[in-house]
Design a protein around this motif. Structure first.
Motif, PDB file in Angstrom:
ATOM      1  N   ALA A   2       0.839  -1.207   0.000  1.00 45.71           N
ATOM      2  CA  ALA A   2       0.000   0.000   0.000  1.00 45.71           C
ATOM      3  C   ALA A   2       0.867   1.248   0.000  1.00 45.71           C
ATOM      4  O   ALA A   2       0.615   2.202  -0.750  1.00 45.71           O
ATOM      5  N   ALA A   3       1.887   1.268   0.827  1.00 48.42           N
ATOM      6  CA  ALA A   3       2.736   2.452   0.951  1.00 48.42           C
ATOM      7  C   ALA A   3       3.542   2.700  -0.318  1.00 48.42           C
ATOM      8  O   ALA A   3       3.616   3.834  -0.810  1.00 48.42           O
ATOM      9  N   VAL A   4       4.153   1.655  -0.865  1.00 46.85           N
ATOM     10  CA  VAL A   4       4.948   1.814  -2.087  1.00 46.85           C
ATOM     11  C   VAL A   4       4.057   2.262  -3.232  1.00 46.85           C
ATOM     12  O   VAL A   4       4.419   3.147  -4.021  1.00 46.85           O
ATOM     13  N   SER A   5       2.866   1.705  -3.332  1.00 45.29           N
ATOM     14  CA  SER A   5       1.950   2.066  -4.412  1.00 45.29           C
ATOM     15  C   SER A   5       1.509   3.517  -4.301  1.00 45.29           C
ATOM     16  O   SER A   5       1.494   4.256  -5.287  1.00 45.29           O
ATOM     17  N   ALA A   6       1.146   3.944  -3.085  1.00 42.81           N
ATOM     18  CA  ALA A   6       0.728   5.339  -2.893  1.00 42.81           C
ATOM     19  C   ALA A   6       1.858   6.291  -3.257  1.00 42.81           C
ATOM     20  O   ALA A   6       1.647   7.299  -3.938  1.00 42.81           O
ATOM     21  N   ALA A   7       3.067   5.968  -2.811  1.00 40.60           N
ATOM     22  CA  ALA A   7       4.206   6.843  -3.083  1.00 40.60           C
ATOM     23  C   ALA A   7       4.539   6.879  -4.570  1.00 40.60           C
ATOM     24  O   ALA A   7       4.799   7.946  -5.137  1.00 40.60           O
ATOM     25  N   ARG A   8       4.536   5.737  -5.214  1.00 43.15           N
ATOM     26  CA  ARG A   8       4.850   5.689  -6.646  1.00 43.15           C
ATOM     27  C   ARG A   8       3.819   6.453  -7.468  1.00 43.15           C
ATOM     28  O   ARG A   8       4.135   6.953  -8.547  1.00 43.15           O
ATOM     29  N   ASN A   9       2.614   6.541  -6.954  1.00 44.17           N
ATOM     30  CA  ASN A   9       1.562   7.258  -7.676  1.00 44.17           C
ATOM     31  C   ASN A   9       1.457   8.722  -7.256  1.00 44.17           C
ATOM     32  O   ASN A   9       0.446   9.375  -7.505  1.00 44.17           O
ATOM     33  N   GLY A  10       2.489   9.235  -6.611  1.00 45.09           N
ATOM     34  CA  GLY A  10       2.597  10.670  -6.420  1.00 45.09           C
ATOM     35  C   GLY A  10       2.204  11.224  -5.075  1.00 45.09           C
ATOM     36  O   GLY A  10       2.260  12.443  -4.872  1.00 45.09           O
ATOM     37  N   ALA A  11       1.805  10.368  -4.123  1.00 37.79           N
ATOM     38  CA  ALA A  11       1.411  10.864  -2.803  1.00 37.79           C
ATOM     39  C   ALA A  11       2.588  10.799  -1.843  1.00 37.79           C
ATOM     40  O   ALA A  11       3.321   9.808  -1.798  1.00 37.79           O
ATOM     41  N   LYS A  12       2.766  11.856  -1.064  1.00 40.00           N
ATOM     42  CA  LYS A  12       3.777  11.852  -0.017  1.00 40.00           C
ATOM     43  C   LYS A  12       3.306  10.901   1.087  1.00 40.00           C
ATOM     44  O   LYS A  12       2.259  11.116   1.696  1.00 40.00           O
ATOM     45  N   THR A  13       4.076   9.836   1.319  1.00 39.02           N
ATOM     46  CA  THR A  13       3.571   8.707   2.096  1.00 39.02           C
ATOM     47  C   THR A  13       4.489   8.364   3.250  1.00 39.02           C
ATOM     48  O   THR A  13       5.722   8.408   3.121  1.00 39.02           O
ATOM     49  N   ALA A  14       3.878   7.997   4.376  1.00 32.67           N
ATOM     50  CA  ALA A  14       4.607   7.471   5.537  1.00 32.67           C
ATOM     51  C   ALA A  14       4.172   6.029   5.758  1.00 32.67           C
ATOM     52  O   ALA A  14       2.989   5.701   5.618  1.00 32.67           O
ATOM     53  N   ILE A  15       5.123   5.179   6.120  1.00 29.41           N
ATOM     54  CA  ILE A  15       4.780   3.823   6.556  1.00 29.41           C
ATOM     55  C   ILE A  15       5.312   3.629   7.967  1.00 29.41           C
ATOM     56  O   ILE A  15       6.486   3.887   8.258  1.00 29.41           O
TER      57      ILE A  15
ATOM     58  N   THR B  52      -3.135   2.571  -4.231  1.00 28.46           N
ATOM     59  CA  THR B  52      -3.425   3.287  -5.466  1.00 28.46           C
ATOM     60  C   THR B  52      -4.660   4.160  -5.312  1.00 28.46           C
ATOM     61  O   THR B  52      -4.685   5.320  -5.746  1.00 28.46           O
ATOM     62  N   ALA B  53      -5.699   3.624  -4.671  1.00 26.11           N
ATOM     63  CA  ALA B  53      -6.916   4.412  -4.436  1.00 26.11           C
ATOM     64  C   ALA B  53      -6.624   5.622  -3.548  1.00 26.11           C
ATOM     65  O   ALA B  53      -7.189   6.712  -3.753  1.00 26.11           O
ATOM     66  N   ALA B  54      -5.753   5.448  -2.564  1.00 21.06           N
ATOM     67  CA  ALA B  54      -5.394   6.555  -1.689  1.00 21.06           C
ATOM     68  C   ALA B  54      -4.709   7.668  -2.475  1.00 21.06           C
ATOM     69  O   ALA B  54      -4.988   8.859  -2.272  1.00 21.06           O
ATOM     70  N   ALA B  55      -3.820   7.301  -3.385  1.00 21.96           N
ATOM     71  CA  ALA B  55      -3.135   8.303  -4.198  1.00 21.96           C
ATOM     72  C   ALA B  55      -4.115   9.046  -5.098  1.00 21.96           C
ATOM     73  O   ALA B  55      -4.011  10.270  -5.273  1.00 21.96           O
ATOM     74  N   VAL B  56      -5.074   8.315  -5.673  1.00 17.49           N
ATOM     75  CA  VAL B  56      -6.099   8.978  -6.492  1.00 17.49           C
ATOM     76  C   VAL B  56      -6.906   9.946  -5.641  1.00 17.49           C
ATOM     77  O   VAL B  56      -7.212  11.069  -6.070  1.00 17.49           O
TER      78      VAL B  56
END
Length: 775
Positions: A22-35, A419-423
């Motif tokens: 989830a974290a890698v996907s969100a980050a790769r899709n442009g969201a600043k992400t913390a795990i 991915t949904a989180a990044a969208v």
């Protein structure tokens, strides 16, 4: 105590496979992400602390291994790791570091290890503002704000602290009429396990158990109650070196609040089992005399606790009936695997073990399922608008959790929610809006990132490859395979599981071979048979149409032909059938037919010496089929040869065998370096090229040996563009073994022709590609 405040777009709590993906996907899709992970390593139950290897859909279905981030990780681990795989107790730190390396290299992702979530701050009743964490061994209180939170803690800590509704234990049968629900509801949950590993010292090694262990004195506890003292190694005696999944305890202890009690009890029992093997079992103590206990886990691997209620509640009916969801973002295919409440304290183990892992039984017929879709709405909280969950804490009944809980499945669920989180962040939408109105955006991103969805294909409007014409240097054709056909399968072995058939290839049940269609006719089908009797035998044969490679209906969609084959006594006889199929009498223009031979115990249908890509087989287990063996091809010939590996397959929108092979393969006899080319009627501007190669999806992860690189995958390749009347090389790659590669070009290329040339594979004489995308 120091305090620290951080702000991110997406905050993922929990670093198991679901949270990590989830974290890698969100980050790769442009969201600043913390795990945020409360352990020193990623991986959860798959890590070197717990050492449960990753299971998934390919344990039951050929070509159903999970792809996307989890595939990238597992391919990398096998290529790097010297360690072979056993089911439990064998994961080493190479796996931990493979995950850590990816996390550190991922842009937009910040890692918080040894950090535990202790509280939640809410902006209002339906919105989380921040989570409050404690950094272990650092005396730091960390408050992390976010726009979207993803609970992958397993126990649903964030959701619980937020006041979300959750379920715990078994639902009563009357609530949803689920086949495997008990008559009365209870707080019974599947238990937790720890594992061990032993090593061969080459000389006798004594073992003296501590006084506080659980002493086992009765052999029937193991041999009559479904707790087999063998394991899944492929070498003789490997079975005594690790395991076992049934070292499991849950109730009467609470899997959340009494986790430490469970850990201690599991340690007592595990050492007691090892004491039985080393000192008490008359047969095993001799076999294991040279073995020493090398490692024993001290972090229980948990199967079940809270299940957070989402916008949709999955019941057992959904996977069993392969329900189609509009908001499908992942898939599953493990069976409905519900362990006996109490584990080691129960009177017997779970049903599959009790019946000796039979492949044909009423239990198997009732629990096999999939591949089936998994909806996003079962991973969006119904109570908090900016909270999702992935892993074993999703919105499912106890019975449905029996299939979605395995780590291969939870990993792709994690990629779905990430991915949904990044969208959500990128479009400034609430999560319900994403699920209701922007689900196609999520699905197309998942497909582009290497995931597979049962009911969706590449329809990305920005992918200009979809507008191209495709040609290739050559195309392989399917003529069939025989017992002596040579294949390139080094490093791909049969893993001893309960999911294989009997050791003989005699026709003990009806068996079917999928054959991909690529012409407008099939004149003749042939099979290689041995008649083990002294008399002429007769075998009924049928040809049926099937929807896809996982269409397990016994009679298929439509019967096209039926005959009786006459088999004279003798070995390896090719028996031909003039089937005379064409498009006017039902032969599909593309896709698959299935050639079935019905039961005759005197006749053996030989397996092929080669696995023909995309060509699977199955057998009848009683009004339904299931995969035959581990994913092999039976011996067959088809005439004329079928053009089922054509160049245009790379634009099918699917990146694995499914409703057709979806694969381009070059003719291995062609003398030139194989290439495949895209051409357009006008000049295109291309700045990124994305490739999907075959490999690593046929069988489960456990089938792949150390330092494995799939022979089908391109090793050395180049991309060239037609510029100013000549080919200009714009990219060269050497020593590849990954399935999916994304290449951002140094500069935008303006061309009407693009060519991929594969100079070497990792061993296969044919080059092959599932998909080329251009942006």
């Amino acid at each position: 105590m120091k305090t620290r405040n951080e702000t991110f777009d997406v905050v993922v709590c929990g670093g198991g496979l679901a949270g990590f993906c989830a974290a890698v996907s969100a980050a790769r899709n442009g969201a600043k992400t913390a795990i945020i992970q409360d352990r020193p390593v990623f991986g959860g139950n798959s890590s070197s602390e717990v050492r449960v290897t990753t299971h998934g859909s390919a344990a039951f279905h050929a070509y159903a291994r999970e792809t996307g981030i989890i595939s990238e990780l597992l391919i990398e681990e096998r290529a790097r790791n010297h360690e072979e795989i056993n089911e439990n107790g064998w994961t080493n730190s190479v796996w931990d570091m493979t995950m850590y390396d990816m996390a550190i290299r991922t842009s937009n992702l910040e890692v918080f290890l040894n950090t535990t979530v202790q509280g939640v701050n809410k902006a209002d009743n339906r919105t989380i503002e921040s989570v409050v964490c404690h950094v272990l061994n650092a005396e730091v209180e960390l408050t992390i704000k976010g726009k979207v939170f993803i609970d992958c803690t397993g126990d649903g800590i964030v959701a619980d602290r937020s006041g979300c509704e959750w379920r715990f234990g078994e639902e009563a049968h009357e609530e949803f009429n689920e086949p495997h629900a008990p008559e009365k509801a209870s707080e019974n949950v599947m238990g937790s396990s720890i594992h061990f590993k032993a090593v061969d010292m080459g000389r006798p090694v004594p073992y003296k158990a501590p006084s506080w262990i659980k002493n086992y004195e009765d052999a029937s506890f193991f041999y009559k109650q479904g707790r087999p003292l063998e394991h899944t190694g492929h070498k003789e005696n490997d079975r005594y070196r690790g395991g076992y999944w049934w070292l499991e305890i849950g109730i009467p202890w609470d899997t959340i609040y009494e986790n430490e009690d469970i850990r201690h009890e599991l340690t007592r029992h595990t050492l007691g089992v090892w004491d039985w093997i080393k000192n008490k079992d008359p047969e095993l103590k001799e076999i294991a005399k040279n073995y020493a206990l090398e490692w024993i886990g001290q972090v229980p691997g948990k199967r079940e606790s809270r299940r957070i209620m989402g916008r949709y509640l999955m019941t057992e009916h959904d996977p069993l009936n392969k329900k189609v969801f509009e908001d499908e973002v992942a898939f599953g295919g493990w069976n409905v695997d519900l362990h006996a409440p109490g584990g080691l304290l129960a009177s017997s183990s779970e049903p599959a073990a009790m019946e000796g892992y039979k492949v044909v039984s009423e239990f198997q017929r009732a629990t096999l399922c999939g591949p089936y879709g998994i909806p996003l709405n079962m991973m969006i909280s119904k109570d908090i608008d900016n909270l999702m969950m992935a892993g074993r804490n999703v919105s499912a009944t106890h019975a449905a959790l029996g299939t979605v809980r395995v780590m291969g499945t939870t990993a792709i669920m994690g990629q779905g929610v990430g991915t949904a989180a990044a969208v959500s962040v990128n479009l400034d939408l609430k999560l319900p809006e994403v699920a209701d109105n922007y689900i196609d955006t999520v699905k197309q991103k998942l497909l582009r990132d290497g995931c597979f969805l049962l009911n969706n294909k590449n329809e990305d409007e920005n992918d200009i490859a979809r507008k191209a014409k495709v040609t290739a240097s050559s195309e392989a054709k399917c003529v069939g395979v025989g017992p002596n056909t040579q294949g390139v399968h080094e490093g791909l072995r049969f893993w001893k599981t309960q999911h294989q058939t009997s050791k003989t290839d005699k026709l003990m049940q009806r068996r079917g071979q999928w054959i991909a269609v690529g012409n407008d006719k099939i004149k003749t089908l042939s099979v290689c048979l041995t008649n083990h009797s002294d008399e002429i035998q007769h075998v009924q044969a049928k040809v049926v149409t099937v929807e896809d490679i996982w269409d397990y209906s016994v009679d298929g969609s439509e019967e096209l032909a039926d005959t009786t084959l006459e088999v004279t006594p003798g070995e390896n006889k090719w028996i031909s059938w003039s089937v005379q199929l064409n498009t006017s009498n039902g032969l599909p223009k593309s896709g698959y037919i299935r050639l079935d031979l019905l039961e005759n115990e005197n006749v053996e249908w030989h397996r092929a010496g080669k696995i023909e890509p995309g060509h699977v087989c199955a057998f009848d287990i009683g009004n339904r089929m299931r995969r035959y063996d581990h994913g092999i091809s039976m011996s067959y010939k088809v005439e004329p040869a079928q053009r089922c590996f054509s160049a245009e397959n790379i634009l099918s929108g699917f990146t694995r065998p499914y409703r057709s092979t979806n694969l381009w393969r070059s003719d291995e006899k062609s003398p030139d370096a194989p290439w495949i080319e895209l051409s357009w009627d006008e000049v295109m501007s291309i700045s990124q090229v994305e490739l999907t190669f075959p490999g690593n999806i046929l069988r489960e992860y456990h089938a792949y040996e150390s330092f494995y690189r799939d022979p089908q995958c391109a090793k050395d390749y180049s991309i060239s563009a037609w510029v100013n009347g000549e080919w200009k090389e714009i990219l060269q790659v050497n020593d590849n073994y990954q399935r999916q590669r994304k290449h951002k070009l140094n500069s935008t290329v303006h061309t009407d022709r693009l060519r991929l040339t594969i100079h070497a594979t990792n061993g296969d004489p044919s080059a092959a590609v599932y998909e080329i995308r251009c942006y």
